[in-house]
Scaffold this motif. Sequence first.
Motif, PDB file in Angstrom:
ATOM      1  N   LEU A   1       0.837  -1.208   0.000  1.00  0.00           N
ATOM      2  CA  LEU A   1       0.000   0.000   0.000  1.00  0.00           C
ATOM      3  C   LEU A   1       0.869   1.254   0.000  1.00  0.00           C
ATOM      4  O   LEU A   1       0.641   2.194  -0.743  1.00  0.00           O
ATOM      5  N   HIS A   2       1.871   1.210   0.859  1.00  0.00           N
ATOM      6  CA  HIS A   2       2.755   2.369   0.980  1.00  0.00           C
ATOM      7  C   HIS A   2       4.027   1.942   1.680  1.00  0.00           C
ATOM      8  O   HIS A   2       3.969   1.367   2.753  1.00  0.00           O
ATOM      9  N   GLU A   3       5.153   2.184   1.077  1.00  0.00           N
ATOM     10  CA  GLU A   3       6.390   1.846   1.796  1.00  0.00           C
ATOM     11  C   GLU A   3       7.367   3.013   1.711  1.00  0.00           C
ATOM     12  O   GLU A   3       7.304   3.808   0.766  1.00  0.00           O
ATOM     13  N   PRO A   4       8.231   3.123   2.706  1.00  0.00           N
ATOM     14  CA  PRO A   4       9.144   4.264   2.708  1.00  0.00           C
ATOM     15  C   PRO A   4      10.246   4.122   1.667  1.00  0.00           C
ATOM     16  O   PRO A   4      10.583   3.004   1.274  1.00  0.00           O
ATOM     17  N   VAL A   5      10.754   5.264   1.216  1.00  0.00           N
ATOM     18  CA  VAL A   5      11.948   5.226   0.351  1.00  0.00           C
ATOM     19  C   VAL A   5      13.008   6.120   0.993  1.00  0.00           C
ATOM     20  O   VAL A   5      12.699   7.195   1.522  1.00  0.00           O
ATOM     21  N   PHE A   6      14.241   5.641   0.954  1.00  0.00           N
ATOM     22  CA  PHE A   6      15.346   6.383   1.566  1.00  0.00           C
ATOM     23  C   PHE A   6      16.350   6.705   0.472  1.00  0.00           C
ATOM     24  O   PHE A   6      17.279   5.937   0.223  1.00  0.00           O
ATOM     25  N   ILE A   7      16.130   7.826  -0.201  1.00  0.00           N
ATOM     26  CA  ILE A   7      16.930   8.138  -1.387  1.00  0.00           C
ATOM     27  C   ILE A   7      17.600   9.508  -1.276  1.00  0.00           C
ATOM     28  O   ILE A   7      18.013  10.092  -2.263  1.00  0.00           O
ATOM     29  N   GLY A   8      17.698  10.007  -0.053  1.00  0.00           N
ATOM     30  CA  GLY A   8      18.339  11.304   0.167  1.00  0.00           C
ATOM     31  C   GLY A   8      19.490  11.178   1.143  1.00  0.00           C
ATOM     32  O   GLY A   8      20.321  10.263   1.033  1.00  0.00           O
ATOM     33  N   ASN A   9      19.487  12.042   2.139  1.00  0.00           N
ATOM     34  CA  ASN A   9      20.590  12.072   3.110  1.00  0.00           C
ATOM     35  C   ASN A   9      20.368  11.188   4.336  1.00  0.00           C
ATOM     36  O   ASN A   9      20.994  11.405   5.381  1.00  0.00           O
ATOM     37  N   GLU A  10      19.443  10.233   4.235  1.00  0.00           N
ATOM     38  CA  GLU A  10      19.086   9.453   5.422  1.00  0.00           C
ATOM     39  C   GLU A  10      20.300   8.787   6.083  1.00  0.00           C
ATOM     40  O   GLU A  10      20.524   8.944   7.288  1.00  0.00           O
ATOM     41  N   ARG A  11      21.075   8.032   5.288  1.00  0.00           N
ATOM     42  CA  ARG A  11      22.218   7.318   5.866  1.00  0.00           C
ATOM     43  C   ARG A  11      23.222   8.291   6.483  1.00  0.00           C
ATOM     44  O   ARG A  11      23.718   8.092   7.580  1.00  0.00           O
ATOM     45  N   LYS A  12      23.488   9.353   5.722  1.00  0.00           N
ATOM     46  CA  LYS A  12      24.477  10.341   6.164  1.00  0.00           C
ATOM     47  C   LYS A  12      24.076  10.944   7.525  1.00  0.00           C
ATOM     48  O   LYS A  12      24.893  10.986   8.459  1.00  0.00           O
ATOM     49  N   TYR A  13      22.843  11.361   7.643  1.00  0.00           N
ATOM     50  CA  TYR A  13      22.416  12.022   8.886  1.00  0.00           C
ATOM     51  C   TYR A  13      22.347  11.045  10.061  1.00  0.00           C
ATOM     52  O   TYR A  13      22.719  11.391  11.184  1.00  0.00           O
ATOM     53  N   VAL A  14      21.871   9.825   9.802  1.00  0.00           N
ATOM     54  CA  VAL A  14      21.765   8.852  10.901  1.00  0.00           C
ATOM     55  C   VAL A  14      23.161   8.489  11.400  1.00  0.00           C
ATOM     56  O   VAL A  14      23.414   8.450  12.614  1.00  0.00           O
ATOM     57  N   LEU A  15      24.096   8.282  10.458  1.00  0.00           N
ATOM     58  CA  LEU A  15      25.485   7.971  10.871  1.00  0.00           C
ATOM     59  C   LEU A  15      26.094   9.147  11.628  1.00  0.00           C
ATOM     60  O   LEU A  15      26.805   8.970  12.617  1.00  0.00           O
ATOM     61  N   ASP A  16      25.774  10.332  11.163  1.00  0.00           N
ATOM     62  CA  ASP A  16      26.277  11.527  11.833  1.00  0.00           C
ATOM     63  C   ASP A  16      25.748  11.602  13.277  1.00  0.00           C
ATOM     64  O   ASP A  16      26.497  11.921  14.206  1.00  0.00           O
TER      65      ASP A  16
ATOM     66  N   VAL B   1     -11.944   1.342  -0.494  1.00  0.00           N
ATOM     67  CA  VAL B   1     -10.735   0.500  -0.494  1.00  0.00           C
ATOM     68  C   VAL B   1      -9.532   1.380  -0.841  1.00  0.00           C
ATOM     69  O   VAL B   1      -9.580   2.160  -1.792  1.00  0.00           O
ATOM     70  N   ASN B   2      -8.487   1.254  -0.040  1.00  0.00           N
ATOM     71  CA  ASN B   2      -7.235   1.954  -0.354  1.00  0.00           C
ATOM     72  C   ASN B   2      -6.432   1.114  -1.327  1.00  0.00           C
ATOM     73  O   ASN B   2      -6.347  -0.110  -1.189  1.00  0.00           O
ATOM     74  N   ILE B   3      -5.831   1.800  -2.298  1.00  0.00           N
ATOM     75  CA  ILE B   3      -5.038   1.098  -3.307  1.00  0.00           C
ATOM     76  C   ILE B   3      -3.580   1.613  -3.232  1.00  0.00           C
ATOM     77  O   ILE B   3      -3.340   2.671  -2.643  1.00  0.00           O
ATOM     78  N   PRO B   4      -2.631   0.888  -3.806  1.00  0.00           N
ATOM     79  CA  PRO B   4      -1.222   1.277  -3.646  1.00  0.00           C
ATOM     80  C   PRO B   4      -0.959   2.729  -3.985  1.00  0.00           C
ATOM     81  O   PRO B   4      -1.450   3.258  -4.990  1.00  0.00           O
ATOM     82  N   SER B   5      -0.165   3.364  -3.129  1.00  0.00           N
ATOM     83  CA  SER B   5       0.006   4.820  -3.210  1.00  0.00           C
ATOM     84  C   SER B   5       1.447   5.258  -2.989  1.00  0.00           C
ATOM     85  O   SER B   5       1.720   6.455  -2.911  1.00  0.00           O
ATOM     86  N   GLY B   6       2.351   4.298  -2.846  1.00  0.00           N
ATOM     87  CA  GLY B   6       3.731   4.660  -2.495  1.00  0.00           C
ATOM     88  C   GLY B   6       4.486   5.361  -3.622  1.00  0.00           C
ATOM     89  O   GLY B   6       4.082   5.340  -4.790  1.00  0.00           O
ATOM     90  N   PHE B   7       5.585   5.949  -3.228  1.00  0.00           N
ATOM     91  CA  PHE B   7       6.509   6.658  -4.153  1.00  0.00           C
ATOM     92  C   PHE B   7       6.952   5.697  -5.256  1.00  0.00           C
ATOM     93  O   PHE B   7       7.309   4.555  -5.006  1.00  0.00           O
ATOM     94  N   ARG B   8       6.896   6.167  -6.482  1.00  0.00           N
ATOM     95  CA  ARG B   8       7.376   5.350  -7.601  1.00  0.00           C
ATOM     96  C   ARG B   8       8.771   5.815  -7.994  1.00  0.00           C
ATOM     97  O   ARG B   8       8.962   6.979  -8.333  1.00  0.00           O
ATOM     98  N   VAL B   9       9.711   4.903  -7.906  1.00  0.00           N
ATOM     99  CA  VAL B   9      11.118   5.272  -8.162  1.00  0.00           C
ATOM    100  C   VAL B   9      11.333   5.514  -9.662  1.00  0.00           C
ATOM    101  O   VAL B   9      10.831   4.778 -10.489  1.00  0.00           O
TER     102      VAL B   9
END
Length: 381
Positions: free
Chosen positions: A23-38, A373-381
């Motif tokens: 239905l919806h899943e997160p995408v981590f395509i920005g600075n996520e790793r960098k900031y969490v490691l920081d 009914v909710n239908i798939p709505s997640g970010f499309r890469v």
Amino acid sequence: MDKFQKIVDFIKEQYPQKEFISLHEPVFIGNERKYVLDAIDSTFVSSVGAYVNRFEDMMAEITGAKYAIAIVNGTNALHLGLLLANVQRDDEVISQALTFIATANAISYIGAKPVFIDVDRDTLGMSPLALTTFLETNAELRADGTYNKKTGKRIAACVPMHTFGLPCKIDEIALICERWKINLVEDAAESLGSFYKGKHTGVYGKVGVFSFNGNKTVTCGGGGALVTDDESIAKRAKHLTTQAKVAHKWEFVHDEIGYNYRMPNLNAALACAQLEQLTKFVENKRALATKYIEFFKGLAVTFITEPIDAKSNYWLNAVLLNDLTQRNEFLAYTNERGVMTRPVWELMNRLPMFEDCQTDDLTNSIFIADRLVNIPSGFRV
Ligand SMILES: Cc1ncc(COP(=O)(O)O)c(C=O)c1O
């Protein structure tokens, strides 16, 4: 069934690289790793840290609220928001029958009782007409607030919810609340990036709350935020979320019962990286909604579009089937073919813990619960 197969095919075309479409899943395509490691490298992983402050600044800027307070999750943000709106044990709080359980749970944490009214079919959110009708029939405005004539209890607050990111008619609701001296707490958990009449959702009432749960447009694993224009509320929010500790270099003194509700810096790091991409996420989701709108026109299935005067983040897209039987057939058909779909939440007044709560006419809520009914709505890469 031919119609259902066309829908399955169309949804699969939107997510060509996926076997199973959620239905919806997160995408981590920005600075996520960098900031969490920081954040890890800084050793500030808990409730104090630069990312928490940055997150609050970003949320204030995005929503246009004067203040934003980082909270551990959306449910606790709602609990806190209700406390700050002066909701007390044995008060009543008006909300909508069609909402996620957290709205009603947060009211109950205080020992207050929810009252469930109807939603509008175009917004899926609280109906201003239903609110006025309920108050005119059941309530009495006294010098110290509004009281329910049937139960004798004070109606302390009203909590509308922006369902699936579609803004409800929040300006009208705000006016009604003002007229009846009822505090407005906006459950904007699902509507980050959604605007009504040019203003961000969540900033129409005394406080507004957001969620950053894993299924939301922007996530930080688990997280929440409370926004307000009122400086004293903002200060108190910070105080209550940090165990009501009195500021001092070394003494541990607490001046009231507080909560451990502050968002950890580790989560805030993730949140900051995700918030940087909010515009991109919303544009991507709105582009998908536009495709759905065109597609469903040809199939004569009602796709729920953003209401007039609103710009929706289209967090979760939704369609209406003909009736409960067709809804159930559609749910089975799609889920069996690797396309995740879900019905809307069971209406709050039908759940055992809220069965005894006062309700009003719920025609629209029942209509929607039987068909949506909710239908798939997640970010499309
Ligand atoms: C309408 C609504 N209110 C409150 C919440 C609670 O947020 P959280 O899951 O972050 O506690 C959510 C989402 O999960 C929600 O959809």
